[in-house]
Design an enzyme around this catalytic site. Sequence first.
Site, PDB file in Angstrom:
ATOM      1  N   GLY A 164      -3.712   5.038   4.434  1.00 11.29           N
ATOM      2  CA  GLY A 164      -3.969   4.931   2.996  1.00 11.29           C
ATOM      3  C   GLY A 164      -2.714   5.227   2.197  1.00 11.29           C
ATOM      4  CE  LYS A 209       1.718   1.902  12.161  1.00  9.30           C
ATOM      5  NZ  LYS A 209       0.980   2.322  10.995  1.00  9.30           N
ATOM      6  CE  LYS A 267      -0.405   5.010  13.536  1.00 11.38           C
ATOM      7  NZ  LYS A 267      -1.773   4.828  13.029  1.00 11.38           N
ATOM      8  NE  ARG A 280       7.570 -11.815   1.309  1.00  9.15           N
ATOM      9  CZ  ARG A 280       6.852 -12.009   2.393  1.00  9.15           C
ATOM     10  NH1 ARG A 280       7.263 -12.855   3.300  1.00  9.15           N
ATOM     11  NH2 ARG A 280       5.738 -11.365   2.582  1.00  9.15           N
ATOM     12  CB  THR A 294      -0.925   0.008   1.246  1.00  8.09           C
ATOM     13  OG1 THR A 294      -1.691  -1.195   1.252  1.00  8.09           O
ATOM     14  CG2 THR A 294      -1.856   1.216   1.247  1.00  8.09           C
ATOM     15  CB  VAL A 295       3.046   2.793   2.576  1.00 13.81           C
ATOM     16  CG1 VAL A 295       3.752   4.128   2.734  1.00 13.81           C
ATOM     17  CG2 VAL A 295       1.901   2.680   3.579  1.00 13.81           C
TER      18      VAL A 295
HETATM   19  P1  NDP Z   1       1.633  -3.890   2.933  1.00 15.73           P
HETATM   20  O1  NDP Z   1       1.366  -5.195   3.566  1.00 15.73           O
HETATM   21  O2  NDP Z   1       0.647  -3.342   1.968  1.00 15.73           O
HETATM   22  O3  NDP Z   1       3.064  -3.937   2.189  1.00 15.73           O
HETATM   23  C1  NDP Z   1       4.173  -4.611   2.717  1.00 15.73           C
HETATM   24  C2  NDP Z   1       5.135  -4.880   1.577  1.00 15.73           C
HETATM   25  O4  NDP Z   1       6.305  -5.527   2.080  1.00 15.73           O
HETATM   26  C3  NDP Z   1       4.580  -5.791   0.492  1.00 15.73           C
HETATM   27  O5  NDP Z   1       4.971  -5.271  -0.756  1.00 15.73           O
HETATM   28  C4  NDP Z   1       5.265  -7.134   0.732  1.00 15.73           C
HETATM   29  O6  NDP Z   1       5.307  -7.779  -0.514  1.00 15.73           O
HETATM   30  C5  NDP Z   1       6.612  -6.667   1.267  1.00 15.73           C
HETATM   31  N1  NDP Z   1       7.277  -7.649   2.130  1.00 15.73           N
HETATM   32  C6  NDP Z   1       6.779  -8.228   3.245  1.00 15.73           C
HETATM   33  N2  NDP Z   1       7.693  -9.046   3.783  1.00 15.73           N
HETATM   34  C7  NDP Z   1       8.791  -8.957   3.004  1.00 15.73           C
HETATM   35  C8  NDP Z   1      10.071  -9.581   3.045  1.00 15.73           C
HETATM   36  N3  NDP Z   1      10.398 -10.462   4.008  1.00 15.73           N
HETATM   37  N4  NDP Z   1      10.957  -9.262   2.093  1.00 15.73           N
HETATM   38  C9  NDP Z   1      10.633  -8.389   1.111  1.00 15.73           C
HETATM   39  N5  NDP Z   1       9.444  -7.777   1.027  1.00 15.73           N
HETATM   40  C10 NDP Z   1       8.534  -8.069   1.951  1.00 15.73           C
HETATM   41  O7  NDP Z   1       1.909  -2.858   4.114  1.00 15.73           O
HETATM   42  P2  NDP Z   1       1.641  -1.283   4.128  1.00 15.73           P
HETATM   43  O8  NDP Z   1       2.171  -0.671   2.917  1.00 15.73           O
HETATM   44  O9  NDP Z   1       0.234  -1.045   4.520  1.00 15.73           O
HETATM   45  O10 NDP Z   1       2.509  -0.861   5.409  1.00 15.73           O
HETATM   46  C11 NDP Z   1       3.914  -0.701   5.323  1.00 15.73           C
HETATM   47  C12 NDP Z   1       4.387   0.019   6.576  1.00 15.73           C
HETATM   48  O11 NDP Z   1       3.767   1.295   6.637  1.00 15.73           O
HETATM   49  C13 NDP Z   1       4.024  -0.672   7.881  1.00 15.73           C
HETATM   50  O12 NDP Z   1       5.045  -0.429   8.831  1.00 15.73           O
HETATM   51  C14 NDP Z   1       2.754   0.038   8.326  1.00 15.73           C
HETATM   52  O13 NDP Z   1       2.527   0.012   9.713  1.00 15.73           O
HETATM   53  C15 NDP Z   1       3.080   1.463   7.864  1.00 15.73           C
HETATM   54  N6  NDP Z   1       1.950   2.335   7.646  1.00 15.73           N
HETATM   55  C16 NDP Z   1       0.904   1.910   6.863  1.00 15.73           C
HETATM   56  C17 NDP Z   1      -0.132   2.779   6.588  1.00 15.73           C
HETATM   57  C18 NDP Z   1      -1.280   2.385   5.735  1.00 15.73           C
HETATM   58  O14 NDP Z   1      -2.222   3.198   5.588  1.00 15.73           O
HETATM   59  N7  NDP Z   1      -1.292   1.201   5.151  1.00 15.73           N
HETATM   60  C19 NDP Z   1      -0.141   4.149   7.127  1.00 15.73           C
HETATM   61  C20 NDP Z   1       1.011   4.485   7.931  1.00 15.73           C
HETATM   62  C21 NDP Z   1       2.013   3.594   8.168  1.00 15.73           C
HETATM   63  P3  NDP Z   1       5.464  -9.365  -0.687  1.00 15.73           P
HETATM   64  O15 NDP Z   1       4.436  -9.992   0.168  1.00 15.73           O
HETATM   65  O16 NDP Z   1       5.295  -9.586  -2.168  1.00 15.73           O
HETATM   66  O17 NDP Z   1       6.843  -9.653  -0.232  1.00 15.73           O
HETATM   67  N1  HSE Z   2      -3.468   0.787  10.552  1.00 18.46           N
HETATM   68  C1  HSE Z   2      -3.152   2.159  10.683  1.00 18.46           C
HETATM   69  C2  HSE Z   2      -4.425   2.946  10.931  1.00 18.46           C
HETATM   70  C3  HSE Z   2      -2.467   2.673   9.439  1.00 18.46           C
HETATM   71  O1  HSE Z   2      -5.516   2.400  10.741  1.00 18.46           O
HETATM   72  O2  HSE Z   2      -4.340   4.096  11.352  1.00 18.46           O
HETATM   73  C4  HSE Z   2      -1.920   4.051   9.617  1.00 18.46           C
HETATM   74  O3  HSE Z   2      -0.875   4.086  10.518  1.00 18.46           O
END
Ligand code: NDP
Ligand code: HSE
Length: 439
Positions: A304, A105, A205, A45, A13-14
């Site tokens: 998001g 976080k 947070k 992956r 997502t991010v």
């Molecule tokens: P996602 O699950 O959408 O993305 C995680 C990514 O990491 C995927 O692309 C996954 O792909 C990859 N991944 C996971 N494990 C591995 C590994 N061992 N090696 C290589 N790649 C890996 O997470 P988000 O984008 O939602 O969140 C990412 C971070 O941002 C988290 O720390 C979350 O707390 C933070 N965050 C998220 C927000 C949100 O709105 N979603 C907002 C604020 C912070 P694959 O499975 O193909 O490896």
């Molecule tokens: N899971 C978190 C939330 C993402 O719902 O606020 C943003 O940090």
Amino acid sequence: MKPIQVGLLGFGTVGGGTFQVLARNQDDISRRAGRGIEVRAVCRRDLAAARAAVGEGVRVVADPMAIVNDPEIDIVVELIGGEGVAKDVVMAAIDAGKHVVTANKALLAVHGNEVFAAAHAKGVMVAFEAAVAGGIPIIKALRESLAGNRIEWVAGIINGTTNFILSEMRAKGLDFDSVLKEAQRLGYAEADPSFDVDGIDAAHKLTLLASIAFGVPVQFDKAHVEGLRGLSSLDIKYAEQLGYRIKLLGITRRRDELGGIELRVHPTLIPTQRLIANVEGAMNAVMVQADAAGTTLYYGKGAGAEPTASSVVADLVDVTRLATADPDHRVPHLAFQPDRLDGSLRILPMSGVRSSYYLRLRVADETGVLSRITTILAENDISIDAVLQRESLEGERQTDLIILTHTTVEEKMDRALEFMQSLPSVLAPIARIRKEDLA
Ligand code: NDP
Ligand code: HSE
């Protein structure tokens, strides 16, 4: 000047949002940063999915260490999440002398002291605006814009998923499980949604905000954390009738008389007329009470893809601007110089917290119940603010008694609750929700 080279670890997502924002706004971003910011490699992956998203010209790898060990990469952006692989790659990147940008976080709230110490020793930056409240620039506001103030308290809706759940339950009468599924579909929820629902994400947070506000080391393990699981839709309804909204609030407050700070996350009643009570859906809002600025409120999308990417890219711009600066003249990670963090300011136990309360008691509809309950409250020095008793339905012979109290100390309320719960006419576990005026 050659563009600064970035490796994106995690492309979900991010990560995906960050790639898009960088590509779409590259002209403005490079004019602000003073040089281009170029994604050289991405890591996930599922290589096929990554390749399809980035096209040719960007290296795609499955092993995060391939990016960390690439000498051409200047900044590692960690967007994998969690405390396992993510911690290994962040520590390895710092060790390799690379700057780090992260939205993680969980990692920083639990291991932040170690991560920041390592970064300080290596003279690299760890930037984490996206880790708190998604697109809201609250870290910068608290760490830089309010640097002249003494901060009194910070209170915020800092988890989008739970705010979305509470809003949909209140406005549409939807049930908890279906709203959580929708939050997951929209990409708000953590990989493990119990982090959201049980208040852990908000506590991560809040831990970071408390450290920046008060200059203390990160101490997630001492936070008091309650989530939404014990909350009934009845309480959302009764709160509304009494002029309140229920929000999952993170609160950290300086308590000079006790030599410490409060650090707590729990459902909270807030008067409906407060702006923050009207923050709905996945939106976040953080209130800061500071001695010079007074009360300030920061509002925006807390989760998001693109809102969070906005903060990741802002950190990339900051790091690019400061990469060649003297490390001693950069903004400290936790606002205060590392050797001036105050380890003696303790996190206070919940028993000393001052709050007013909402209580809901399921009671037998018989003579003297109200008087027995009010006597227990009076004996524990707890003053009543308002009482609401629902009329019992025909043939029911039991009813809900709702009591709002004035401010008291948590340990007195704990004692009173124990006595009230033991009354034979109290028929179910008493619901207790803390109430804050935030005035
Ligand atoms: P996602 O699950 O959408 O993305 C995680 C990514 O990491 C995927 O692309 C996954 O792909 C990859 N991944 C996971 N494990 C591995 C590994 N061992 N090696 C290589 N790649 C890996 O997470 P988000 O984008 O939602 O969140 C990412 C971070 O941002 C988290 O720390 C979350 O707390 C933070 N965050 C998220 C927000 C949100 O709105 N979603 C907002 C604020 C912070 P694959 O499975 O193909 O490896
Ligand atoms: N899971 C978190 C939330 C993402 O719902 O606020 C943003 O940090």
